[in-house]
Design an enzyme around this catalytic site. Structure first.
Site, mmCIF file in Angstrom:
data_model
loop_
_atom_site.group_PDB
_atom_site.id
_atom_site.type_symbol
_atom_site.label_atom_id
_atom_site.label_comp_id
_atom_site.label_asym_id
_atom_site.label_seq_id
_atom_site.Cartn_x
_atom_site.Cartn_y
_atom_site.Cartn_z
ATOM 1 N N GLN A 100 0.856 -1.190 0.000
ATOM 2 C CA GLN A 100 0.000 0.000 0.000
ATOM 3 C C GLN A 100 0.892 1.241 0.000
ATOM 4 O OE1 GLN A 100 -3.401 -0.616 3.096
ATOM 5 N NE2 GLN A 100 -1.818 -2.079 3.590
ATOM 6 N N VAL A 102 3.603 4.119 -1.057
ATOM 7 C CA VAL A 102 3.841 4.850 -2.299
ATOM 8 C C VAL A 102 5.330 5.181 -2.455
ATOM 9 C CG1 VAL A 102 1.494 5.744 -2.516
ATOM 10 C CG2 VAL A 102 3.131 6.990 -1.108
ATOM 11 N N ASP A 103 6.148 4.584 -1.579
ATOM 12 C CA ASP A 103 7.603 4.758 -1.719
ATOM 13 C C ASP A 103 8.160 3.637 -2.605
ATOM 14 O OD1 ASP A 103 8.290 2.411 -0.105
ATOM 15 O OD2 ASP A 103 7.692 3.565 1.655
ATOM 16 N N HIS A 118 -1.592 1.571 -4.107
ATOM 17 C CA HIS A 118 -1.955 2.980 -3.932
ATOM 18 C C HIS A 118 -1.088 3.920 -4.766
ATOM 19 C CE1 HIS A 118 -4.110 1.909 0.098
ATOM 20 N NE2 HIS A 118 -4.790 1.571 -0.969
ATOM 21 N N CYS A 126 -0.221 14.441 -15.351
ATOM 22 C CA CYS A 126 -1.085 15.620 -15.508
ATOM 23 C C CYS A 126 -2.473 15.331 -14.937
ATOM 24 C CB CYS A 126 -1.187 15.979 -16.986
ATOM 25 S SG CYS A 126 -2.350 17.331 -17.265
ATOM 26 N N CYS A 157 -0.538 19.824 -22.191
ATOM 27 C CA CYS A 157 -1.797 20.605 -22.159
ATOM 28 C C CYS A 157 -1.770 21.756 -21.155
ATOM 29 C CB CYS A 157 -2.964 19.673 -21.854
ATOM 30 S SG CYS A 157 -3.053 19.196 -20.111
ATOM 31 N N THR A 195 0.364 -2.892 8.788
ATOM 32 C CA THR A 195 -0.798 -2.157 8.283
ATOM 33 C C THR A 195 -1.921 -2.182 9.307
ATOM 34 O OG1 THR A 195 -2.470 -1.996 6.528
ATOM 35 C CG2 THR A 195 -1.591 -4.202 6.965
ATOM 36 N N SER A 196 -2.664 -1.065 9.361
ATOM 37 C CA SER A 196 -3.787 -1.005 10.295
ATOM 38 C C SER A 196 -5.002 -1.722 9.716
ATOM 39 C CB SER A 196 -4.130 0.451 10.623
ATOM 40 O OG SER A 196 -4.377 1.152 9.426
ATOM 41 N N ASN A 220 3.055 -6.826 13.590
ATOM 42 C CA ASN A 220 2.733 -5.467 14.017
ATOM 43 C C ASN A 220 3.197 -5.304 15.466
ATOM 44 O OD1 ASN A 220 1.154 -2.978 14.658
ATOM 45 N ND2 ASN A 220 0.229 -3.414 12.673
HETATM 46 P P1 OAD Z 1 -1.442 3.112 8.966
HETATM 47 O O1 OAD Z 1 -0.724 4.341 9.394
HETATM 48 O O2 OAD Z 1 -2.921 3.121 8.978
HETATM 49 O O3 OAD Z 1 -0.981 1.902 9.884
HETATM 50 C C1 OAD Z 1 0.372 1.677 10.146
HETATM 51 C C2 OAD Z 1 0.480 0.390 10.927
HETATM 52 O O4 OAD Z 1 1.854 0.105 11.097
HETATM 53 C C3 OAD Z 1 -0.139 0.430 12.326
HETATM 54 O O5 OAD Z 1 -0.902 -0.743 12.538
HETATM 55 C C4 OAD Z 1 1.081 0.467 13.266
HETATM 56 O O6 OAD Z 1 0.841 -0.189 14.499
HETATM 57 C C5 OAD Z 1 2.090 -0.289 12.434
HETATM 58 N N1 OAD Z 1 3.503 0.024 12.726
HETATM 59 C C6 OAD Z 1 4.047 1.168 13.214
HETATM 60 N N2 OAD Z 1 5.395 1.050 13.320
HETATM 61 C C7 OAD Z 1 5.695 -0.193 12.848
HETATM 62 C C8 OAD Z 1 6.906 -0.911 12.683
HETATM 63 N N3 OAD Z 1 8.096 -0.384 12.996
HETATM 64 N N4 OAD Z 1 6.834 -2.173 12.191
HETATM 65 C C9 OAD Z 1 5.643 -2.719 11.853
HETATM 66 N N5 OAD Z 1 4.473 -2.087 11.982
HETATM 67 C C10 OAD Z 1 4.489 -0.837 12.476
HETATM 68 O O7 OAD Z 1 -0.858 2.713 7.524
HETATM 69 P P2 OAD Z 1 -1.487 1.767 6.421
HETATM 70 O O8 OAD Z 1 -2.175 0.609 7.027
HETATM 71 O O9 OAD Z 1 -0.424 1.505 5.431
HETATM 72 O O10 OAD Z 1 -3.631 5.244 1.658
HETATM 73 O O11 OAD Z 1 -2.567 2.739 5.781
HETATM 74 C C11 OAD Z 1 -3.297 2.331 4.702
HETATM 75 C C12 OAD Z 1 -3.528 3.476 3.753
HETATM 76 O O12 OAD Z 1 -4.090 4.589 4.455
HETATM 77 C C13 OAD Z 1 -2.265 4.058 3.142
HETATM 78 O O13 OAD Z 1 -1.811 3.329 2.036
HETATM 79 C C14 OAD Z 1 -2.718 5.408 2.742
HETATM 80 C C15 OAD Z 1 -3.418 5.807 4.007
HETATM 81 O O14 OAD Z 1 -4.272 6.837 3.957
HETATM 82 C C16 OAD Z 1 -3.744 6.152 0.697
HETATM 83 O O15 OAD Z 1 -3.038 7.135 0.680
HETATM 84 C C17 OAD Z 1 -4.792 5.823 -0.320
#
Ligand code: OAD
Length: 250
Positions: A100, A102-103, A118, A126, A157, A195-196, A220
Site C-alpha cells: 500500500q 507509495v515509496d 496505492h 497531468c 496541455c 498495516t492497520s 505489528n
Molecule cells: P497506517 O498508518 O494506517 O498503519 C500503520 C500500521 O503500522 C499500524 O498498525 C502500526 O501499528 C504499524 N507500525 C508502526 N510502526 C511499525 C513498525 N516499525 N513495524 C511494523 N508495523 C508498524 O498505515 P497503512 O495501514 O499503510 O492510503 O494505511 C493504509 C492506507 O491509508 C495508506 O496506504 C494510505 C493511508 O491513507 C492512501 O493514501 C490511499
C-alpha cells in the site's frame, strides 16, 4: 504462536504473498498515517490533502505536502524488513509483493514486480490529460511539511501535474487490484506487515487469503483482534522479518 512454528509453515509454502503497509517503512524514517502522535493523519487532515477535491481547492498546498514526502523517501534507505522480503524471493517457489506504500523502498531493497495498490510518489502525471510528467523533479529535502509549492505544468496541455498516488475516493488501478486479489486467493502463505487494515479495498486481501485456506500471519508492534485461524507476531517489521527469514531459511 512462537516464531519457530510460523517459520516451519513458511518453509513449506509454495506461494507466499507479502502485503505491506506504512509500518514496513516506519523504521526507514517514513511516518505512518495513523500512529498516535507520529502518524501523518494525526497532524494533517487527510481530507485537505489526499483527495482530488483537496488538490483542486489548493494545488500548491497538496503538491507541497506530497513533495515533502517524496523528498523524504529519496533521503531514506530500505530497512531490514525490505531486505528480508527481497531475500525471501530466493527461498520460496513463488513470492508476490503487494504494497500500500507509495515509496520505492521494496524495489531499492531488491524486490521486483512489486504491486503498488496505492500508486507511487515517483510517477507524477497531468491532472487533466493524464500524461506522465517526464522532467526530473528536485530532490533536496524540504525543511518541514506544509510548505506550499506550485505544481509543475504539463508540457502537453499546461494542466497541473499531480502526484501519482491513489487518493481517497479514487479507484485502484484495475491491473494492480486484479493481480493482487488473484495472488491473495492463490497463495498458501500470506504475510501482512505493518498495516492497520482499515483502508479498503486493500484490507480485503488478508480475508480473501484466509477464505482460500492460506496461513495468514500479521506482523505489528501493536496487537489487534484477529480471527482464530490467523497468526500474530508482535514486533516491528525489521526485527520480526529478519528473525522469521533467518529462522526459516538460514
Ligand atoms: P497506517 O498508518 O494506517 O498503519 C500503520 C500500521 O503500522 C499500524 O498498525 C502500526 O501499528 C504499524 N507500525 C508502526 N510502526 C511499525 C513498525 N516499525 N513495524 C511494523 N508495523 C508498524 O498505515 P497503512 O495501514 O499503510 O492510503 O494505511 C493504509 C492506507 O491509508 C495508506 O496506504 C494510505 C493511508 O491513507 C492512501 O493514501 C490511499
Amino acid at each position: 504462536m512462537p516464531i519457530t512454528t510460523i517459520a516451519e509453515l513458511l518453509q513449506k509454502a509454495k506461494h507466499v504473498v507479502v502485503f505491506t503497509g506504512a509500518g514496513a517503512s516506519a523504521e526507514s524514517g517514513i511516518p505512518t498515517f495513523r500512529d498516535a502522535l507520529t502518524g501523518l493523519w494525526e497532524n494533517f487532515d487527510a481530507s485537505k490533502l489526499a483527495t482530488a477535491e483537496a488538490f483542486h481547492a489548493d494545488p500548491s498546498l497538496c503538491w507541497g505536502w506530497y513533495e515533502w514526502r517524496r523528498r523524504k523517501v529519496i533521503q531514506a534507505q530500505p530497512n531490514e524488513a525490505h531486505r528480508a522480503i527481497a531475500q525471501l524471493a530466493n527461498h520460496v517457489p513463488k513470492l508476490t509483493v503487494i504494497t500500500q506504500n507509495v515509496d520505492d523502498l521494496h524495489e531499492r531493497a531488491g524486490s521486483s514486480a512489486v504491486i503498488h495498490l496505492h500508486g507511487s510518489l515517483h510517477s507524477p502525471r497531468c491532472v487533466d490529460c493524464g500524461a506522465a510528467h517526464q522532467s526530473p523533479l528536485p530532490s533536496e529535502p524540504l525543511p518541514e511539511a506544509g510548505i506550499r509549492i506550485e505544481p509543475p505544468r504539463c508540457t502537453r496541455c499546461n494542466g497541473y501535474v499531480r502526484p501519482g498516488v491513489i487518493w481517497f475516493g479514487e479507484m485502484l488501478a484495475d491491473e494492480a487490484w486484479t493481480n493482487a486479489m488473484a495472488a491473495a486467493k492463490e497463495c498458501d502463505f500470506f504475510l501482512s506487515i505493518g498495516t492497520s487494515g482499515v483502508v479498503y479495498p486493500a484490507a480485503e486481501l488478508p480475508f480473501a487469503a484466509l477464505a482460500n485456506h492460506a496461513k495468514v500471519v500479521h506482523i505489528n508492534p501493536v496487537r489487534f483482534a484477529i480471527s482464530r485461524q490467523d497468526f500474530f507476531i508482535q514486533g516491528t517489521a525489521a526485527s520480526s522479518m529478519k528473525s522469521l527469514v533467518e529462522e526459516a531459511f538460514l
